[in-house]
Scaffold this motif. Structure first.
Motif, mmCIF file in Angstrom:
data_model
loop_
_atom_site.group_PDB
_atom_site.id
_atom_site.type_symbol
_atom_site.label_atom_id
_atom_site.label_comp_id
_atom_site.label_asym_id
_atom_site.label_seq_id
_atom_site.Cartn_x
_atom_site.Cartn_y
_atom_site.Cartn_z
ATOM 1 N N ILE A 198 7.168 -15.657 2.087
ATOM 2 C CA ILE A 198 7.072 -15.678 0.629
ATOM 3 C C ILE A 198 5.619 -15.732 0.197
ATOM 4 O O ILE A 198 5.186 -14.999 -0.702
ATOM 5 C CB ILE A 198 7.866 -16.875 0.053
ATOM 6 N N GLU A 199 4.846 -16.577 0.856
ATOM 7 C CA GLU A 199 3.424 -16.676 0.501
ATOM 8 C C GLU A 199 2.686 -15.373 0.814
ATOM 9 O O GLU A 199 1.819 -14.944 0.053
ATOM 10 C CB GLU A 199 2.800 -17.859 1.227
ATOM 11 N N ARG A 200 3.021 -14.733 1.930
ATOM 12 C CA ARG A 200 2.404 -13.439 2.265
ATOM 13 C C ARG A 200 2.753 -12.391 1.210
ATOM 14 O O ARG A 200 1.897 -11.610 0.773
ATOM 15 C CB ARG A 200 2.893 -12.953 3.629
ATOM 16 N N ALA A 201 4.016 -12.356 0.812
ATOM 17 C CA ALA A 201 4.459 -11.372 -0.176
ATOM 18 C C ALA A 201 3.755 -11.573 -1.510
ATOM 19 O O ALA A 201 3.241 -10.620 -2.115
ATOM 20 C CB ALA A 201 5.979 -11.463 -0.355
ATOM 21 N N LEU A 202 3.714 -12.815 -1.979
ATOM 22 C CA LEU A 202 3.064 -13.097 -3.255
ATOM 23 C C LEU A 202 1.582 -12.748 -3.214
ATOM 24 O O LEU A 202 1.032 -12.199 -4.176
ATOM 25 C CB LEU A 202 3.254 -14.570 -3.618
ATOM 26 N N ALA A 203 0.930 -13.059 -2.107
ATOM 27 C CA ALA A 203 -0.498 -12.764 -1.976
ATOM 28 C C ALA A 203 -0.776 -11.261 -2.038
ATOM 29 O O ALA A 203 -1.842 -10.835 -2.499
ATOM 30 C CB ALA A 203 -1.031 -13.344 -0.665
ATOM 31 N N ALA A 204 0.196 -10.457 -1.584
ATOM 32 C CA ALA A 204 0.028 -9.004 -1.588
ATOM 33 C C ALA A 204 0.504 -8.365 -2.887
ATOM 34 O O ALA A 204 0.356 -7.154 -3.077
ATOM 35 C CB ALA A 204 0.784 -8.396 -0.406
ATOM 36 N N LEU A 236 3.748 -8.465 -3.936
ATOM 37 C CA LEU A 236 5.152 -8.075 -3.818
ATOM 38 C C LEU A 236 6.038 -9.151 -4.439
ATOM 39 O O LEU A 236 5.700 -10.334 -4.421
ATOM 40 C CB LEU A 236 5.548 -7.916 -2.347
ATOM 41 N N MET A 237 7.178 -8.748 -4.958
ATOM 42 C CA MET A 237 8.162 -9.699 -5.463
ATOM 43 C C MET A 237 9.074 -10.110 -4.312
ATOM 44 O O MET A 237 9.808 -9.286 -3.772
ATOM 45 C CB MET A 237 8.996 -9.075 -6.580
ATOM 46 N N PRO A 238 9.036 -11.387 -3.901
ATOM 47 C CA PRO A 238 9.940 -11.820 -2.833
ATOM 48 C C PRO A 238 11.363 -12.019 -3.381
ATOM 49 O O PRO A 238 11.539 -12.555 -4.480
ATOM 50 C CB PRO A 238 9.359 -13.169 -2.384
ATOM 51 N N ILE A 239 12.339 -11.591 -2.615
ATOM 52 C CA ILE A 239 13.740 -11.907 -2.916
ATOM 53 C C ILE A 239 14.239 -12.766 -1.759
ATOM 54 O O ILE A 239 14.568 -12.266 -0.684
ATOM 55 C CB ILE A 239 14.606 -10.641 -3.058
ATOM 56 N N LEU A 240 14.252 -14.078 -1.976
ATOM 57 C CA LEU A 240 14.676 -15.015 -0.936
ATOM 58 C C LEU A 240 16.198 -15.087 -0.898
ATOM 59 O O LEU A 240 16.843 -15.400 -1.893
ATOM 60 C CB LEU A 240 14.107 -16.403 -1.217
ATOM 61 N N GLU A 278 0.812 -1.221 0.000
ATOM 62 C CA GLU A 278 0.000 0.000 0.000
ATOM 63 C C GLU A 278 0.844 1.270 0.000
ATOM 64 O O GLU A 278 0.417 2.299 -0.547
ATOM 65 C CB GLU A 278 -0.956 0.002 1.191
ATOM 66 N N VAL A 279 2.037 1.216 0.606
ATOM 67 C CA VAL A 279 2.877 2.423 0.616
ATOM 68 C C VAL A 279 3.766 2.513 -0.619
ATOM 69 O O VAL A 279 4.536 3.463 -0.765
ATOM 70 C CB VAL A 279 3.742 2.529 1.895
ATOM 71 N N GLY A 280 3.688 1.524 -1.517
ATOM 72 C CA GLY A 280 4.408 1.635 -2.781
ATOM 73 C C GLY A 280 5.565 0.691 -2.986
ATOM 74 O O GLY A 280 6.308 0.821 -3.972
ATOM 75 N N CYS A 281 5.771 -0.273 -2.089
ATOM 76 C CA CYS A 281 6.864 -1.226 -2.272
ATOM 77 C C CYS A 281 6.555 -2.160 -3.445
ATOM 78 O O CYS A 281 5.412 -2.561 -3.661
ATOM 79 C CB CYS A 281 7.066 -2.074 -1.012
ATOM 80 N N GLY A 282 7.620 -2.537 -4.148
ATOM 81 C CA GLY A 282 7.485 -3.488 -5.230
ATOM 82 C C GLY A 282 8.089 -4.840 -4.901
ATOM 83 O O GLY A 282 7.784 -5.836 -5.558
ATOM 84 N N PHE A 283 8.949 -4.885 -3.892
ATOM 85 C CA PHE A 283 9.621 -6.131 -3.534
ATOM 86 C C PHE A 283 9.953 -6.127 -2.053
ATOM 87 O O PHE A 283 9.863 -5.096 -1.375
ATOM 88 C CB PHE A 283 10.907 -6.311 -4.356
ATOM 89 N N CYS A 284 10.343 -7.282 -1.540
ATOM 90 C CA CYS A 284 10.836 -7.362 -0.164
ATOM 91 C C CYS A 284 11.898 -8.453 -0.070
ATOM 92 O O CYS A 284 11.797 -9.499 -0.730
ATOM 93 C CB CYS A 284 9.710 -7.632 0.825
ATOM 94 N N LEU A 285 12.921 -8.186 0.717
ATOM 95 C CA LEU A 285 13.923 -9.200 1.022
ATOM 96 C C LEU A 285 13.350 -10.154 2.063
ATOM 97 O O LEU A 285 12.638 -9.728 2.977
ATOM 98 C CB LEU A 285 15.195 -8.560 1.573
ATOM 99 N N ILE A 286 13.683 -11.429 1.932
ATOM 100 C CA ILE A 286 13.215 -12.437 2.881
ATOM 101 C C ILE A 286 14.372 -13.364 3.231
ATOM 102 O O ILE A 286 15.071 -13.858 2.346
ATOM 103 C CB ILE A 286 12.051 -13.254 2.288
ATOM 104 N N GLY A 287 14.600 -13.566 4.531
ATOM 105 C CA GLY A 287 15.618 -14.508 4.971
ATOM 106 C C GLY A 287 17.046 -14.049 4.795
ATOM 107 O O GLY A 287 17.954 -14.879 4.648
#
Length: 258
Positions: free
Chosen positions: A112-118, A120-124, A84-93
């Motif tokens: 990862i599942e939370r990110a995909l559902a929202a 966001l592109m997860p970066i594991l 909602e604030v404009g993120c396109g991706f998130c680092l995970i782990g």
């Protein structure tokens, strides 16, 4: 020439402030990139960074995401909030999250599942520490991290990235050789094929992170299975990071900026 543009992501960690944001934005003014560029500042600067970069094609992301969707979890930030604030991706782990905050592969799977559902592109982030590296356990560690985090995950056309960050090379100045990186990335691609299917695995970007600098960026990006870079310390110098991005830009396919 690779088919996809390189992805270069800056991870500021617990660093930076308004001065770094302004200097970083200034280094990108009026520039358009064929390479994909992302910046992950600390949480409190995400909204400002999104605003500053609104007229650019640079992505803004988060260094972490909660495994919870909502509830009484003081200090947590959900994937939906980040979107909602404009993120396109998130680092995970990230290795520091695993070592300092004791995050594990199971929590990475949930995130990862939370990110995909929202959306966001997860970066594991995956990788072995120095002891595991010296014992020749790199593949064993990566196998566990990849399978436990990704088994059962359905991308459904969404984008996923893997960042290989050998812990023994992070912040030590001891970057893995290009040949070492290529061998590990090839193994990661193989395991992604086993988990996600060969067709999907071929679309996953595999980044390298670990003492990345402008001096080794070109050699690393030239490796067949290195699709981009996760840059830590060097990203805190806006001019240095801009030079890494320029190198990635030169190696991008000749097409319209993404």
């Amino acid at each position: 020439m690779k088919q996809r543009a390189p992805l270069v992501v800056a991870n500021w960690k617990l660093n930076g402030g308004t001065d770094l944001m302004c200097a970083s934005v200034a280094s990108f003014v009026k520039k358009r990139f064929k390479a994909a560029i992302g910046i992950a500042p600390p949480y409190v600067y995400i909204s400002d960074m999104v605003s500053f970069l609104r007229n650019s094609n640079i992505m803004v992301g988060s260094q972490n995401v909660s495994k919870f969707a909502s509830g009484a979890f003081t200090g947590e930030t959900s994937a939906q909030m980040l979107k909602e604030v404009g993120c396109g991706f998130c680092l995970i782990g990230h290795s520091e999250r695993r070592q300092v905050f004791l995050e594990n592969d199971a929590s990475c799977h949930t995130k990862i599942e939370r990110a995909l559902a929202a959306g966001l592109m997860p970066i594991l982030c995956v990788g072995e520490n120095s002891q595991q590296h010296e014992l020749g356990l790199t593949h064993d560690i990566l196998y566990r991290q990849l399978h436990q985090a990704l088994d059962g995950v359905s991308l459904q056309g969404q984008r996923l990235c893997i960042a290989y960050e050998p812990v023994w090379a992070i912040g030590t100045g001891k970057a893995a050789s290009a040949a070492q990186v290529q061998e590990v990335h090839e193994y990661i691609r193989q395991e992604l094929g086993a988990i996600l299917g060969a067709g999907v695995a071929g679309q996953v970007d595999i980044l390298y992170g670990g003492s990345v600098k402008k001096d080794n960026a070109a050699e690393l990006l030239a490796m067949p299975n290195v699709d981009g870079l996760l840059v830590g310390g060097a990203s805190l110098d806006p001019d240095h990071f801009a030079e890494i991005c320029a190198i990635a830009n030169e190696l991008a396919p000749h097409q319209e900026a993404q």
